[in-house]
Design a protein around this motif. Structure first.
Motif, short mmCIF file in Angstrom:
data_model
loop_
_atom_site.label_atom_id
_atom_site.label_comp_id
_atom_site.label_asym_id
_atom_site.label_seq_id
_atom_site.Cartn_x
_atom_site.Cartn_y
_atom_site.Cartn_z
N ARG A 1 1.18 -1.60 -0.21
CA ARG A 1 -0.39 -0.20 0.13
C ARG A 1 1.22 1.55 -0.31
N PHE A 2 1.55 0.99 1.00
CA PHE A 2 2.90 2.52 1.11
C PHE A 2 3.94 2.63 -0.28
N LEU A 3 3.62 1.11 -1.64
CA LEU A 3 4.14 1.70 -3.04
C LEU A 3 3.49 2.29 -3.84
N HIS A 4 2.11 1.40 -3.23
CA HIS A 4 1.21 1.82 -4.16
C HIS A 4 0.95 3.64 -4.29
N LEU A 5 0.86 4.41 -3.25
CA LEU A 5 0.58 6.01 -2.32
C LEU A 5 1.81 6.27 -2.93
N ALA A 6 3.24 5.67 -3.12
CA ALA A 6 4.24 6.54 -3.58
C ALA A 6 3.49 6.04 -5.10
N ARG A 7 3.46 5.45 -6.17
CA ARG A 7 3.21 5.52 -7.25
C ARG A 7 2.19 6.55 -7.64
N VAL A 8 1.06 6.98 -7.12
CA VAL A 8 0.05 8.01 -7.44
C VAL A 8 0.66 9.47 -6.69
N ASN A 9 1.37 9.78 -5.61
CA ASN A 9 2.68 10.88 -5.26
C ASN A 9 0.96 11.39 -4.27
N GLU A 10 0.78 10.14 -3.63
CA GLU A 10 -0.23 10.33 -2.26
C GLU A 10 0.46 9.67 -1.14
N LEU A 11 1.75 9.55 -0.41
CA LEU A 11 2.08 8.76 0.37
C LEU A 11 2.22 9.83 1.86
N PRO A 12 1.26 8.78 2.42
CA PRO A 12 0.75 9.90 4.06
C PRO A 12 1.96 10.62 4.75
N THR A 13 2.89 9.34 4.33
CA THR A 13 4.72 10.13 5.33
C THR A 13 5.40 10.08 4.11
N LYS A 14 6.77 10.29 4.57
CA LYS A 14 7.94 9.89 3.49
C LYS A 14 8.13 8.76 3.58
N LYS A 15 8.76 8.00 5.07
CA LYS A 15 8.86 6.80 5.40
C LYS A 15 8.37 6.21 6.00
N PHE A 16 8.21 4.61 5.27
CA PHE A 16 7.35 3.78 5.72
C PHE A 16 7.32 3.48 7.38
N GLU A 17 8.79 3.93 7.27
CA GLU A 17 9.32 3.61 9.60
C GLU A 17 8.67 4.00 10.52
N SER A 18 7.36 5.06 9.11
CA SER A 18 6.30 6.13 10.41
C SER A 18 5.36 5.30 11.05
N VAL A 19 5.36 3.48 10.18
CA VAL A 19 3.35 2.89 10.82
C VAL A 19 4.31 2.40 12.21
N LEU A 20 5.74 2.69 13.13
CA LEU A 20 5.41 2.21 14.23
C LEU A 20 5.01 3.31 14.89
N ASP A 21 5.02 4.54 15.00
CA ASP A 21 4.54 5.47 15.40
C ASP A 21 2.96 5.39 15.06
N LYS A 22 2.17 5.30 16.97
CA LYS A 22 0.39 4.14 17.11
C LYS A 22 -0.22 6.44 16.85
N ASN A 23 0.71 7.47 17.21
CA ASN A 23 -0.02 8.34 17.31
C ASN A 23 -0.12 9.06 15.31
N SER A 24 0.03 8.15 14.43
CA SER A 24 0.54 9.51 13.14
C SER A 24 -0.82 8.30 12.26
N ILE A 25 -0.78 8.61 11.33
CA ILE A 25 -2.13 8.83 10.19
C ILE A 25 -2.36 7.45 9.60
N TRP A 26 -0.92 6.49 9.58
CA TRP A 26 -0.89 5.11 9.33
C TRP A 26 -1.76 4.36 10.09
N TRP A 27 -2.22 5.20 11.37
CA TRP A 27 -3.14 4.36 12.52
C TRP A 27 -4.55 4.80 12.68
N THR A 28 -4.90 6.40 11.81
CA THR A 28 -5.47 6.73 11.52
C THR A 28 -6.84 6.40 10.39
N ARG A 29 -6.03 6.52 9.31
CA ARG A 29 -6.84 6.19 8.14
C ARG A 29 -6.92 4.49 7.87
#
Length: 308
Positions: free
Chosen positions: A125-153
């Motif tokens: 999903r991260f790579l897909h969002l990179a392809r369409v220029n809609e990355l939620p964060t610049k780095k995939f490592e941000s998924v480890l932050d439970k306060n990030s957008i990765w945990w709300t979308r």
């Protein structure tokens, strides 16, 4: 036009697990009609209004979807009288109202869900969002932050809780109406999986599918100018669409030869850096309990998903 333009089957997700491939393979079958619009999301959004969204940033997905019955039925208007009707919407798995609305309209509908090791799905999903220029964060490592957008979308961390999402459907439908498949099965033995799906939805399962096209491949775009010419929303594609009638364009879309040519060109312009094993292990830990519950629910051994 057929009197009852409602689906006989639904591909309900999950995203980045092979649903785009299944959607396109089914379009090859002469006795099956799959809507040209992938992810109309009707059963998820039908009762929702724009004012129901506290987060207005999510309205784009709503407006891109089909939210009224007449427009939804129109998606099936080109089907032949003897064809089975179906569509693919990954959002049905996690939309709270979708199971009830599906039962309301099509209580006997057949459904198929496809699942993938959840850390791998999330990275795809991260790579897909990179392809369409809609990355939620610049780095995939941000998924480890439970306060990030990765945990709300819904389409990020949340979509990978397959048991939590799927079990709700069994409150509304008997188990024999819902078939589940694994991404690795589709990848390793696509003909067997597609035969099983076609048999499940009531079509001729002896049909030989063409698996030569790699659909919906994700990654970072190597050359942005090249992508504007032949990519997902390319100048060439939009130019052809504007010059020919909609029915002729739909026919072109359904041609395996045309799809293969354009898809091969697009895929060559993508870079897919690998997911680091340590990061995969950390993400998998978030899903461990859900994986074990899903294993029991669908009666499949998923221990290999837990080993990273």
């Amino acid at each position: 036009m057929r009197a009852n333009l409602l689906p006989d089957f639904l591909i309900i997700g999950a995203g980045k697990c092979g649903t785009t491939s299944v959607d396109n393979y089914l379009k090859q079958h002469p006795s099956i009609y799959v809507t040209n619009v992938k992810e109309p999301n009707f059963f998820g959004y039908e009762l929702i209004k724009p004012e129901d969204f506290p987060d207005k940033s999510k309205l784009k997905h709503y407006y891109d979807s089909v939210t009224d019955l007449e427009s939804y039925q129109a998606l099936f208007s080109e089907a032949q009288p003897d064809q089975l009707l179906g569509e693919t919407s990954n959002t049905y798995l996690y939309h709270d109202r979708a199971p009830e609305r599906i039962r309301h309209y099509v209580p006997n509908v057949k459904m198929a869900a496809i699942f993938r090791q959840p850390a791998e799905r999330l990275y795809s999903r991260f790579l897909h969002l990179a392809r369409v220029n809609e990355l939620p964060t610049k780095k995939f490592e941000s998924v480890l932050d439970k306060n990030s957008i990765w945990w709300t979308r819904n389409d990020l961390i949340k979509e990978g809780f397959y048991y939590k999402n799927l079990v709700r459907f069994f409150d509304y439908f008997p188990k024999d109406q819902i078939k589940t498949y694994l991404f690795e099965d589709l990848k390793n033995n696509p003909q067997e999986v597609m035969q099983n799906i076609t048999d499940h939805i009531g079509a001729d399962s002896s049909f030989e599918f063409d698996f030569s096209v790699q659909y919906n491949r994700s990654g970072f775009i190597k050359n942005k100018f090249y992508d504007r010419m032949v990519g997902h929303n390319s100048i060439i594609k939009n130019g052809i669409k504007s010059l020919i009638p909609s029915k002729a364009y739909s026919k072109l879309q359904r041609s395996p030869w045309i799809r293969k040519k354009f898809t091969d060109i697009k895929n060559k312009n993508l870079s897919r850096p690998p997911l680091h094993p340590d990061l995969k292990k950390k993400v998998t830990e978030f899903y461990a309990k859900d994986i074990q519950q899903l294993s029991k629910l669908i009666n499949r051994d998923l221990d290999h998903w837990l080993v990273c």
